[in-house]
Design a protein around this motif. Structure first.
Motif, PDB file in Angstrom:
ATOM      1  N   ALA A  54       0.830  -1.207   0.000  1.00 36.74           N
ATOM      2  CA  ALA A  54       0.000   0.000   0.000  1.00 36.74           C
ATOM      3  C   ALA A  54       0.863   1.255   0.000  1.00 36.74           C
ATOM      4  O   ALA A  54       0.519   2.257  -0.637  1.00 36.74           O
ATOM      5  CB  ALA A  54      -0.935  -0.006   1.211  1.00 36.74           C
ATOM      6  N   ARG A  57       1.916   1.827  -3.488  1.00 36.86           N
ATOM      7  CA  ARG A  57       0.785   2.376  -4.251  1.00 36.86           C
ATOM      8  C   ARG A  57       0.604   3.864  -3.933  1.00 36.86           C
ATOM      9  O   ARG A  57       0.408   4.678  -4.843  1.00 36.86           O
ATOM     10  CB  ARG A  57      -0.497   1.603  -3.918  1.00 36.86           C
ATOM     11  N   ASN A  79      -2.433  -1.433 -10.914  1.00 41.24           N
ATOM     12  CA  ASN A  79      -3.125  -2.716 -11.004  1.00 41.24           C
ATOM     13  C   ASN A  79      -2.536  -3.619 -12.089  1.00 41.24           C
ATOM     14  O   ASN A  79      -2.401  -4.826 -11.887  1.00 41.24           O
ATOM     15  CB  ASN A  79      -4.623  -2.501 -11.224  1.00 41.24           C
ATOM     16  N   GLY A  82       0.828  -4.936 -10.747  1.00 44.19           N
ATOM     17  CA  GLY A  82       0.590  -5.913  -9.685  1.00 44.19           C
ATOM     18  C   GLY A  82       0.061  -7.233 -10.216  1.00 44.19           C
ATOM     19  O   GLY A  82       0.429  -8.300  -9.716  1.00 44.19           O
ATOM     20  N   CYS A  83      -0.791  -7.173 -11.240  1.00 40.38           N
ATOM     21  CA  CYS A  83      -1.339  -8.399 -11.829  1.00 40.38           C
ATOM     22  C   CYS A  83      -0.253  -9.165 -12.589  1.00 40.38           C
ATOM     23  O   CYS A  83      -0.206 -10.400 -12.525  1.00 40.38           O
ATOM     24  CB  CYS A  83      -2.512  -8.069 -12.749  1.00 40.38           C
ATOM     25  N   ILE A  86       1.905 -10.924  -9.899  1.00 35.33           N
ATOM     26  CA  ILE A  86       1.356 -12.126  -9.258  1.00 35.33           C
ATOM     27  C   ILE A  86       1.430 -13.315 -10.213  1.00 35.33           C
ATOM     28  O   ILE A  86       1.594 -14.456  -9.773  1.00 35.33           O
ATOM     29  CB  ILE A  86      -0.065 -11.913  -8.690  1.00 35.33           C
ATOM     30  N   GLY A 108       2.401 -12.461  -2.041  1.00 37.21           N
ATOM     31  CA  GLY A 108       1.156 -12.534  -2.819  1.00 37.21           C
ATOM     32  C   GLY A 108      -0.003 -11.849  -2.130  1.00 37.21           C
ATOM     33  O   GLY A 108      -0.525 -10.840  -2.600  1.00 37.21           O
ATOM     34  N   LEU A 112       1.440  -7.732  -2.931  1.00 35.45           N
ATOM     35  CA  LEU A 112       0.682  -7.486  -4.162  1.00 35.45           C
ATOM     36  C   LEU A 112      -0.790  -7.191  -3.871  1.00 35.45           C
ATOM     37  O   LEU A 112      -1.421  -6.388  -4.559  1.00 35.45           O
ATOM     38  CB  LEU A 112       0.837  -8.665  -5.129  1.00 35.45           C
ATOM     39  N   GLY A 113      -1.328  -7.837  -2.829  1.00 38.57           N
ATOM     40  CA  GLY A 113      -2.708  -7.548  -2.429  1.00 38.57           C
ATOM     41  C   GLY A 113      -2.863  -6.117  -1.929  1.00 38.57           C
ATOM     42  O   GLY A 113      -3.883  -5.468  -2.157  1.00 38.57           O
ATOM     43  N   GLY A 114      -1.843  -5.623  -1.225  1.00 41.36           N
ATOM     44  CA  GLY A 114      -1.876  -4.252  -0.717  1.00 41.36           C
ATOM     45  C   GLY A 114      -1.560  -3.229  -1.799  1.00 41.36           C
ATOM     46  O   GLY A 114      -2.052  -2.101  -1.763  1.00 41.36           O
ATOM     47  N   THR A 116      -2.147  -3.612  -5.256  1.00 37.82           N
ATOM     48  CA  THR A 116      -3.283  -3.485  -6.174  1.00 37.82           C
ATOM     49  C   THR A 116      -4.551  -3.199  -5.383  1.00 37.82           C
ATOM     50  O   THR A 116      -4.629  -3.493  -4.192  1.00 37.82           O
ATOM     51  CB  THR A 116      -3.487  -4.775  -6.991  1.00 37.82           C
ATOM     52  N   THR A 117      -5.532  -2.626  -6.047  1.00 35.49           N
ATOM     53  CA  THR A 117      -6.753  -2.253  -5.338  1.00 35.49           C
ATOM     54  C   THR A 117      -7.955  -2.282  -6.266  1.00 35.49           C
ATOM     55  O   THR A 117      -7.879  -1.842  -7.410  1.00 35.49           O
ATOM     56  CB  THR A 117      -6.609  -0.857  -4.695  1.00 35.49           C
ATOM     57  N   ALA A 148      -5.599  -5.942 -16.879  1.00 30.95           N
ATOM     58  CA  ALA A 148      -5.189  -6.757 -15.728  1.00 30.95           C
ATOM     59  C   ALA A 148      -5.139  -8.236 -16.086  1.00 30.95           C
ATOM     60  O   ALA A 148      -4.176  -8.931 -15.752  1.00 30.95           O
ATOM     61  CB  ALA A 148      -6.146  -6.527 -14.558  1.00 30.95           C
ATOM     62  N   LEU A 149      -6.172  -8.722 -16.767  1.00 27.13           N
ATOM     63  CA  LEU A 149      -6.219 -10.137 -17.136  1.00 27.13           C
ATOM     64  C   LEU A 149      -5.163 -10.466 -18.187  1.00 27.13           C
ATOM     65  O   LEU A 149      -4.533 -11.526 -18.122  1.00 27.13           O
ATOM     66  CB  LEU A 149      -7.619 -10.521 -17.624  1.00 27.13           C
ATOM     67  N   VAL A 152      -1.754 -10.652 -16.230  1.00 22.19           N
ATOM     68  CA  VAL A 152      -1.526 -11.861 -15.433  1.00 22.19           C
ATOM     69  C   VAL A 152      -1.334 -13.070 -16.341  1.00 22.19           C
ATOM     70  O   VAL A 152      -0.478 -13.925 -16.081  1.00 22.19           O
ATOM     71  CB  VAL A 152      -2.666 -12.073 -14.396  1.00 22.19           C
TER      72      VAL A 152
END
Lengths: 168, 124
Positions: A54, A57, A79, A82-83, A86, A108, A112-114, A116-117, A148-149, A152
């Protein structure tokens, strides 16, 4: 659920060419690493990682501020990066012999969870509509999940291929 | 000080996501990633309410950094959402992958709108 079977210690090593199976949920604890020793180390790793992610970010927001009503490039960029990361991380962990059990929660779920949002993305769309910018709002709404997709997918694919080639 | 607020908020938000994801998964042991879906929609709703409160002048920028940038930012996630969608597609659950992508976006953005309207109504 989708975890690979752990070979018994002293058993035959898995062939290097076998494709390592990755979980569907990257946050499920466990894997082929060492046995987790309780809840607290994992929660600590997630908290510290989340704070780091975070902060990064927030740093990106300070470096590349977006004015109200403008296209939210910073949220999209964060995002997307981050994607992609991961995808690299999960493929690398699946191919690793015995990754430390706290590595996935820390990098992870945490970092990366913190980093991306989803909430800022959704609010960016709402704010654009609120400022009478339906065009950019629709672009942000559609472009973010698509990018994002794609990120990843491409990152996981390239990492898996590279690691397979290295393993011979 | 501002960094610290983001750090504290995220240090609460990320473990909350992890614990919620786990709690949801133990109740609904399905291939659909309900855990991530729930935290993302809840975080969008919370950030919406907070944004409504900011617009109404009821909440300052520091509270927003703590609860918005930090807590909601780390509670919600794009990386896990996109990775789970990818894995569903790779496992042959293409319909579920598409439902997860479209459903998360629709529910999350809808929650952001609803939350902002509620926040404006509460403090406006």
């Amino acid at each position: 659920m989708t975890e690979p079977p752990v070979p018994p210690p002293g058993g035959p090593p898995a062939p290097a060419s076998a494709r390592p199976r990755e979980p569907v949920d990257p946050d499920v604890p466990g894997g082929a690493g060492r046995a987790p020793d309780g809840q607290w180390p994992v929660l600590g790793a997630v908290a510290v990682g989340g704070a780091l992610g975070a902060s990064a970010r927030y740093g990106a927001v300070l470096l590349w501020p977006t004015t109200e009503g403008d296209f939210p490039w910073t949220t999209l960029g964060v995002n997307a990066v981050g994607c992609a990361l991961i995808g690299v991380l999960m493929a690398a962990l699946a191919a690793a012999r015995a990754p430390h059990t706290l590595l996935r929660p820390f990098l992870g779920t945490g970092v990366l969870g913190g980093f991306t949002t989803f909430s800022a993305y959704a609010l960016d769309v709402r704010q654009l509509v609120h400022h009478g910018r339906p065009g950019p709002a629709v672009w942000a709404l559609v472009l973010t999940p698509v990018v994002a997709l794609a990120a990843v997918w491409a990152a996981a694919r390239v990492t898996r291929r590279t690691l397979r080639r290295r393993a011979g | 000080m501002d960094w610290l607020l983001v750090i504290v908020g995220a240090a609460v938000g990320a473990p909350s996501r992890y614990l919620t994801d786990r709690a949801v998964r133990t109740r609904h042991d399905s291939l659909f990633p309900w855990g991530t879906f729930v935290v993302n929609v809840a975080g969008c709703l919370m950030l919406g309410v907070l944004t409504g409160a900011v617009l109404a002048g009821a909440v300052g920028s520091r509270t927003y950094l703590l609860l918005g940038t930090g807590l909601c930012g780390a509670l919600t996630t794009y990386s896990t959402f996109s990775y789970e969608t990818l894995r569903l597609a790779e496992e042959g659950a293409g319909v579920r992958a598409a439902l997860n992508a479209v459903g998360s976006v629709a529910a999350g953005v809808g929650a952001a709108f609803a939350g902002a309207a509620a926040g404006s109504a509460l403090w406006g």
